[in-house]
Design a protein around this motif. Structure first.
Motif, PDB file in Angstrom:
ATOM      1  N   LEU A 197      21.276  43.807  33.288  1.00 36.87           N
ATOM      2  CA  LEU A 197      20.529  42.966  32.334  1.00 36.87           C
ATOM      3  C   LEU A 197      20.062  41.618  32.862  1.00 36.87           C
ATOM      4  O   LEU A 197      19.044  41.113  32.419  1.00 36.87           O
ATOM      5  CB  LEU A 197      21.335  42.730  31.040  1.00 36.87           C
ATOM      6  N   ASN A 198      20.782  40.982  33.775  1.00 36.84           N
ATOM      7  CA  ASN A 198      20.401  39.631  34.192  1.00 36.84           C
ATOM      8  C   ASN A 198      19.411  39.594  35.344  1.00 36.84           C
ATOM      9  O   ASN A 198      19.109  38.525  35.882  1.00 36.84           O
ATOM     10  CB  ASN A 198      21.653  38.820  34.563  1.00 36.84           C
ATOM     11  N   SER A 199      18.942  40.761  35.731  1.00 31.58           N
ATOM     12  CA  SER A 199      17.868  40.881  36.729  1.00 31.58           C
ATOM     13  C   SER A 199      18.192  40.222  38.068  1.00 31.58           C
ATOM     14  O   SER A 199      17.300  39.706  38.741  1.00 31.58           O
ATOM     15  CB  SER A 199      16.556  40.286  36.175  1.00 31.58           C
ATOM     16  N   LYS A 200      19.466  40.210  38.439  1.00 31.41           N
ATOM     17  CA  LYS A 200      19.810  39.656  39.748  1.00 31.41           C
ATOM     18  C   LYS A 200      21.088  40.295  40.272  1.00 31.41           C
ATOM     19  O   LYS A 200      21.934  40.755  39.509  1.00 31.41           O
ATOM     20  CB  LYS A 200      19.978  38.140  39.669  1.00 31.41           C
ATOM     21  N   TYR A 201      21.163  40.301  41.618  1.00 31.02           N
ATOM     22  CA  TYR A 201      22.372  40.770  42.268  1.00 31.02           C
ATOM     23  C   TYR A 201      23.323  39.588  42.436  1.00 31.02           C
ATOM     24  O   TYR A 201      22.938  38.529  42.912  1.00 31.02           O
ATOM     25  CB  TYR A 201      22.029  41.371  43.632  1.00 31.02           C
ATOM     26  N   TYR A 202      24.541  39.770  41.979  1.00 22.93           N
ATOM     27  CA  TYR A 202      25.527  38.691  42.071  1.00 22.93           C
ATOM     28  C   TYR A 202      26.903  39.307  42.309  1.00 22.93           C
ATOM     29  O   TYR A 202      27.357  40.147  41.522  1.00 22.93           O
ATOM     30  CB  TYR A 202      25.529  37.870  40.780  1.00 22.93           C
ATOM     31  N   GLU A 203      27.549  38.930  43.400  1.00 23.53           N
ATOM     32  CA  GLU A 203      28.872  39.456  43.736  1.00 23.53           C
ATOM     33  C   GLU A 203      29.760  38.312  44.232  1.00 23.53           C
ATOM     34  O   GLU A 203      29.827  38.037  45.434  1.00 23.53           O
ATOM     35  CB  GLU A 203      28.773  40.560  44.790  1.00 23.53           C
ATOM     36  N   PRO A 204      30.435  37.637  43.304  1.00 24.28           N
ATOM     37  CA  PRO A 204      31.322  36.546  43.704  1.00 24.28           C
ATOM     38  C   PRO A 204      32.596  37.079  44.357  1.00 24.28           C
ATOM     39  O   PRO A 204      32.809  38.294  44.428  1.00 24.28           O
ATOM     40  CB  PRO A 204      31.633  35.851  42.374  1.00 24.28           C
ATOM     41  N   SER A 205      33.443  36.174  44.820  1.00 19.73           N
ATOM     42  CA  SER A 205      34.728  36.578  45.397  1.00 19.73           C
ATOM     43  C   SER A 205      35.563  37.287  44.340  1.00 19.73           C
ATOM     44  O   SER A 205      35.466  36.983  43.148  1.00 19.73           O
ATOM     45  CB  SER A 205      35.481  35.349  45.910  1.00 19.73           C
ATOM     46  N   PRO A 206      36.404  38.239  44.737  1.00 20.15           N
ATOM     47  CA  PRO A 206      37.252  38.938  43.762  1.00 20.15           C
ATOM     48  C   PRO A 206      38.270  37.993  43.135  1.00 20.15           C
ATOM     49  O   PRO A 206      38.627  36.972  43.716  1.00 20.15           O
ATOM     50  CB  PRO A 206      37.937  40.013  44.597  1.00 20.15           C
ATOM     51  N   PHE A 207      38.705  38.321  41.929  1.00 24.35           N
ATOM     52  CA  PHE A 207      39.730  37.519  41.259  1.00 24.35           C
ATOM     53  C   PHE A 207      40.882  38.424  40.866  1.00 24.35           C
ATOM     54  O   PHE A 207      40.718  39.638  40.666  1.00 24.35           O
ATOM     55  CB  PHE A 207      39.158  36.781  40.039  1.00 24.35           C
ATOM     56  N   ARG A 208      42.060  37.843  40.741  1.00 21.91           N
ATOM     57  CA  ARG A 208      43.272  38.607  40.440  1.00 21.91           C
ATOM     58  C   ARG A 208      43.729  38.276  39.027  1.00 21.91           C
ATOM     59  O   ARG A 208      43.922  37.116  38.681  1.00 21.91           O
ATOM     60  CB  ARG A 208      44.369  38.294  41.453  1.00 21.91           C
ATOM     61  N   ILE A 209      43.873  39.322  38.214  1.00 21.05           N
ATOM     62  CA  ILE A 209      44.286  39.148  36.821  1.00 21.05           C
ATOM     63  C   ILE A 209      45.815  39.077  36.765  1.00 21.05           C
ATOM     64  O   ILE A 209      46.495  39.973  37.274  1.00 21.05           O
ATOM     65  CB  ILE A 209      43.762  40.300  35.950  1.00 21.05           C
ATOM     66  N   PRO A 210      46.360  38.028  36.165  1.00 18.60           N
ATOM     67  CA  PRO A 210      47.826  37.855  36.144  1.00 18.60           C
ATOM     68  C   PRO A 210      48.526  38.995  35.407  1.00 18.60           C
ATOM     69  O   PRO A 210      47.934  39.695  34.583  1.00 18.60           O
ATOM     70  CB  PRO A 210      48.018  36.530  35.402  1.00 18.60           C
ATOM     71  N   SER A 211      49.810  39.173  35.713  1.00 18.39           N
ATOM     72  CA  SER A 211      50.621  40.162  35.010  1.00 18.39           C
ATOM     73  C   SER A 211      50.781  39.746  33.551  1.00 18.39           C
ATOM     74  O   SER A 211      50.652  38.572  33.199  1.00 18.39           O
ATOM     75  CB  SER A 211      51.992  40.299  35.675  1.00 18.39           C
ATOM     76  N   ASP A 212      51.054  40.719  32.684  1.00 23.43           N
ATOM     77  CA  ASP A 212      51.233  40.438  31.265  1.00 23.43           C
ATOM     78  C   ASP A 212      52.169  41.481  30.679  1.00 23.43           C
ATOM     79  O   ASP A 212      52.880  42.168  31.414  1.00 23.43           O
ATOM     80  CB  ASP A 212      49.880  40.417  30.538  1.00 23.43           C
ATOM     81  N   GLN A 213      52.154  41.619  29.351  1.00 25.78           N
ATOM     82  CA  GLN A 213      53.052  42.583  28.712  1.00 25.78           C
ATOM     83  C   GLN A 213      52.687  44.017  29.048  1.00 25.78           C
ATOM     84  O   GLN A 213      53.480  44.946  28.865  1.00 25.78           O
ATOM     85  CB  GLN A 213      53.051  42.393  27.180  1.00 25.78           C
ATOM     86  N   LEU A 214      51.475  44.252  29.595  1.00 24.70           N
ATOM     87  CA  LEU A 214      51.023  45.594  29.918  1.00 24.70           C
ATOM     88  C   LEU A 214      51.519  46.051  31.278  1.00 24.70           C
ATOM     89  O   LEU A 214      51.842  47.222  31.468  1.00 24.70           O
ATOM     90  CB  LEU A 214      49.495  45.640  29.874  1.00 24.70           C
ATOM     91  N   THR A 215      51.560  45.164  32.231  1.00 22.90           N
ATOM     92  CA  THR A 215      51.988  45.519  33.581  1.00 22.90           C
ATOM     93  C   THR A 215      52.533  44.290  34.301  1.00 22.90           C
ATOM     94  O   THR A 215      52.079  43.170  34.066  1.00 22.90           O
ATOM     95  CB  THR A 215      50.826  46.112  34.399  1.00 22.90           C
ATOM     96  N   GLN A 216      53.478  44.518  35.179  1.00 24.39           N
ATOM     97  CA  GLN A 216      54.031  43.445  35.995  1.00 24.39           C
ATOM     98  C   GLN A 216      53.208  43.224  37.254  1.00 24.39           C
ATOM     99  O   GLN A 216      53.500  42.315  38.045  1.00 24.39           O
ATOM    100  CB  GLN A 216      55.485  43.778  36.381  1.00 24.39           C
ATOM    101  N   LEU A 217      52.165  44.026  37.454  1.00 28.01           N
ATOM    102  CA  LEU A 217      51.337  43.916  38.652  1.00 28.01           C
ATOM    103  C   LEU A 217      50.213  42.918  38.440  1.00 28.01           C
ATOM    104  O   LEU A 217      49.614  42.861  37.370  1.00 28.01           O
ATOM    105  CB  LEU A 217      50.734  45.279  39.002  1.00 28.01           C
ATOM    106  N   GLU A 218      49.928  42.132  39.457  1.00 27.90           N
ATOM    107  CA  GLU A 218      48.758  41.255  39.449  1.00 27.90           C
ATOM    108  C   GLU A 218      47.624  42.032  40.117  1.00 27.90           C
ATOM    109  O   GLU A 218      47.599  42.187  41.340  1.00 27.90           O
ATOM    110  CB  GLU A 218      49.044  39.946  40.191  1.00 27.90           C
ATOM    111  N   LEU A 219      46.697  42.508  39.323  1.00 22.84           N
ATOM    112  CA  LEU A 219      45.671  43.421  39.813  1.00 22.84           C
ATOM    113  C   LEU A 219      44.350  42.703  40.079  1.00 22.84           C
ATOM    114  O   LEU A 219      43.968  41.783  39.349  1.00 22.84           O
ATOM    115  CB  LEU A 219      45.466  44.551  38.805  1.00 22.84           C
ATOM    116  N   CYS A 220      43.664  43.154  41.114  1.00 20.78           N
ATOM    117  CA  CYS A 220      42.446  42.489  41.571  1.00 20.78           C
ATOM    118  C   CYS A 220      41.196  43.153  40.999  1.00 20.78           C
ATOM    119  O   CYS A 220      41.098  44.382  40.929  1.00 20.78           O
ATOM    120  CB  CYS A 220      42.409  42.528  43.095  1.00 20.78           C
ATOM    121  N   THR A 221      40.220  42.333  40.580  1.00 21.67           N
ATOM    122  CA  THR A 221      38.938  42.822  40.053  1.00 21.67           C
ATOM    123  C   THR A 221      37.794  42.266  40.882  1.00 21.67           C
ATOM    124  O   THR A 221      37.767  41.067  41.200  1.00 21.67           O
ATOM    125  CB  THR A 221      38.756  42.414  38.584  1.00 21.67           C
ATOM    126  N   ARG A 222      36.846  43.119  41.199  1.00 19.55           N
ATOM    127  CA  ARG A 222      35.619  42.697  41.887  1.00 19.55           C
ATOM    128  C   ARG A 222      34.459  42.839  40.904  1.00 19.55           C
ATOM    129  O   ARG A 222      34.172  43.946  40.448  1.00 19.55           O
ATOM    130  CB  ARG A 222      35.368  43.554  43.133  1.00 19.55           C
TER     131      ARG A 222
END
Length: 527
Positions: A197-222
């Motif tokens: 929708l935003n008519s541009k290519y954009y790929e920032p650095s990946p970020f890591r989502i902190p652990s929570d009540q769902l999982t103890q793993l800190e998982l990375c999103t790109r």
């Protein structure tokens, strides 16, 4: 064997179908084969641009890689979805639906959400409702992603999240961004999040989502935003992924950090539309309430006598109004006879006789050709159990599947007096000749790979375990199997060809289910 799966993600197509599919064909020849393509953003363009699709619809041109698209994001394109039947636009081109979770046979999990966030106070007309999502859609996806887990701590995230709209907070420009999508990304923790929708290519650095009540793993999103197909600036509009399904990855691989990671943009973000209870919703245990009376409570034999209820494995397309998804509010649960891990047995609607039942997938999958090896094993177990059951009543059983104008996997199982067994194949051949169909004979089905991997088909498994199959599905008669069974040459009850003419009232259905369940009990491996 390499467990990596190759997938292509495409940005807004906007009616440039010829350009897209030619480019994909070239990429597939050089770097493929790719298992499938997912398109985010607007797929359709103007009426004139959409004419390019005619050649693919009439079969003059082919879509070589199975392609799945999201829903409309504007008033100008919403009406193009009105004529799509059961999601199929043409062979190998499918509309996924408004939202859900799709699991490939390889195990790759793809969560998706079509359209734009519905603004408070805005009440779209009926036709435009498909282009907006709300809180309930977000929570439905969250629940679908984690309900297959035996406990919340098992959760490893999903492989891919597809949305057309951007999440709020990913860029300093918040125009047209959605906080609901930010919440969704934070909750389900995708390894890759693709937008358009935003008519541009954009790929920032990946970020890591902190652990929570769902999982103890800190998982990375790109996060990756893709440009439009054929954009003038020649920005990237197609992205090739080669990934191992998250469920097959080791924990160490998931938590290993890279040097260029940034802070999760959603940490500390206020989500006023979601309450504390909503945040717990993705950890719900989903059970099917089978209450229809005192003796309908499901128990494990040899157990303590406590009620045991089956939990869903949401692993495929989560249709909003599917009559057959066991988690759907529209499913008629009083028809259910038995529930396994991946399949359930139910009385057929408008049954031909008292031994007419259906084997259906618990979660949304369109055909048996898409089943994993584990799913196929359970399906075979149901079939073999029914064979033994019917044999005890002096009957043989015929299984049929029509993967055409039917969005959910349904396998009809009909018990027929064993004295008529020799007539069944002849009845199919006679009826096929009447409808000008060519039936091919195959040996016993032992794998989903024996079924057509692309496009519609009809298949019948005969009592001798030989198989009849056809892919001649243009104008295929929807009642073909019932035409065969009810023909004068077989059961001689042609008044029952249309199931609607055989409909029972609810009390009659409940009684028939109760009787079948009682007879089937000693064969039911799910108890």
């Amino acid at each position: 064997m390499d467990s990596k799966i190759k997938i292509l993600i495409v940005g807004d197509v906007r009616g440039r179908f010829r350009q897209l599919f030619q480019r994909v064909e070239n990429i597939n020849k050089k770097a493929g084969p790719f298992e499938m393509i997912f398109c985010v953003g607007e797929f359709f363009g103007t009426v004139e641009q959409n004419d390019e699709l005619i050649a693919y619809k009439n079969g003059n041109k082919l879509v070589h890689v199975p392609t799945y698209i999201l829903g409309p994001c504007s008033k100008e394109t919403v009406h193009f979805y009105n004529d799509i039947e059961n999601g199929e636009i043409c062979v190998n081109l499918t509309y996924l639906g408004k939202r859900g979770l799709y699991t490939l046979t390889s195990g790759v999990k793809v969560a998706y959400l079509s359209g734009l966030e519905k603004v408070d106070g805005h009440n779209p007309i009926e036709e435009e409702k498909h282009m907006f999502f709300d809180k309930d859609d977000i929570l439905s996806i969250c629940n679908s992603c984690v309900v297959s887990k035996s406990s919340a701590s098992d959760y490893k995230g999903v492989d891919i999240l597809l949305t057309s709209q951007w999440p709020y907070g990913i860029h300093e420009d918040h125009k047209n961004a959605s906080k609901m999508i930010s919440f969704l990304c934070k909750e389900i923790k995708p390894r890759y999040h693709f937008c358009g929708l935003n008519s541009k290519y954009y790929e920032p650095s990946p970020f890591r989502i902190p652990s929570d009540q769902l999982t103890q793993l800190e998982l990375c999103t790109r996060f990756i935003s893709l440009a439009e197909v054929g954009n003038v600036a020649k920005e990237k509009y197609i992205y090739a992924l080669s990934l191992t399904p998250v469920e097959k990855m080791r924990v160490l691989e998931l938590i290993q950090k890279t040097t260029n990671e940034t802070k999760c943009p959603f940490v500390g973000m206020n989500f006023p539309v979601f309450t504390g209870d909503d945040r717990q919703s993705e950890c719900k245990q989903y059970f099917y309430d089978m209450k229809m009376g005192g003796d309908d409570n499901r128990k494990r034999s040899g157990g303590s006598g406590q009620r045991h209820e089956k939990r869903a494995r949401i692993m495929n397309i989560d249709q909003e109004k599917c009559w057959f998804c066991l988690s759907s509010s529209d499913v008629e649960k009083h028809l259910v006879i038995s529930i396994g891990d991946n399949f359930y047995l139910a009385l057929a609607k408008g049954p031909i006789n008292e031994f007419h039942v259906l084997i259906m997938s618990i979660t949304h999958i369109s055909s048996a050709s898409l089943l994993s090896d584990d799913d196929w094993k359970e399906l075979s177990k149901f079939k073999n159990t029914l064979r033994d059951f019917f044999q005890s009543y002096g009957q043989v059983v015929c299984f049929t599947e029509r993967h055409y104008k039917s969005s959910h996997l349904q396998i009809n199982a009909l018990g027929i007096d064993e004295g008529y067994a020799w007539k069944i194949k002849h009845a199919f051949e006679d009826k096929a000749e009447e409808f000008n169909l060519q039936l091919e004979t195959l040996p016993a089905l032992t794998s989903s790979q024996m079924l057509p991997q692309q496009g519609p088909y009809f298949v019948a498994e005969l009592p001798d375990k030989s198989t009849l199959i056809t892919r001649q599905m243009k104008h295929f008669p929807l009642h073909f199997a019932r035409d065969v069974f009810c023909s004068e040459n077989l059961l001689n009850c042609e008044e029952k060809v249309d199931w609607k003419d055989c409909k029972l009232n609810k009390d009659e259905e409940i009684e028939m289910v109760k009787n079948f369940r009682k007879k089937f009990q000693k064969y039911d491996f799910t108890l």
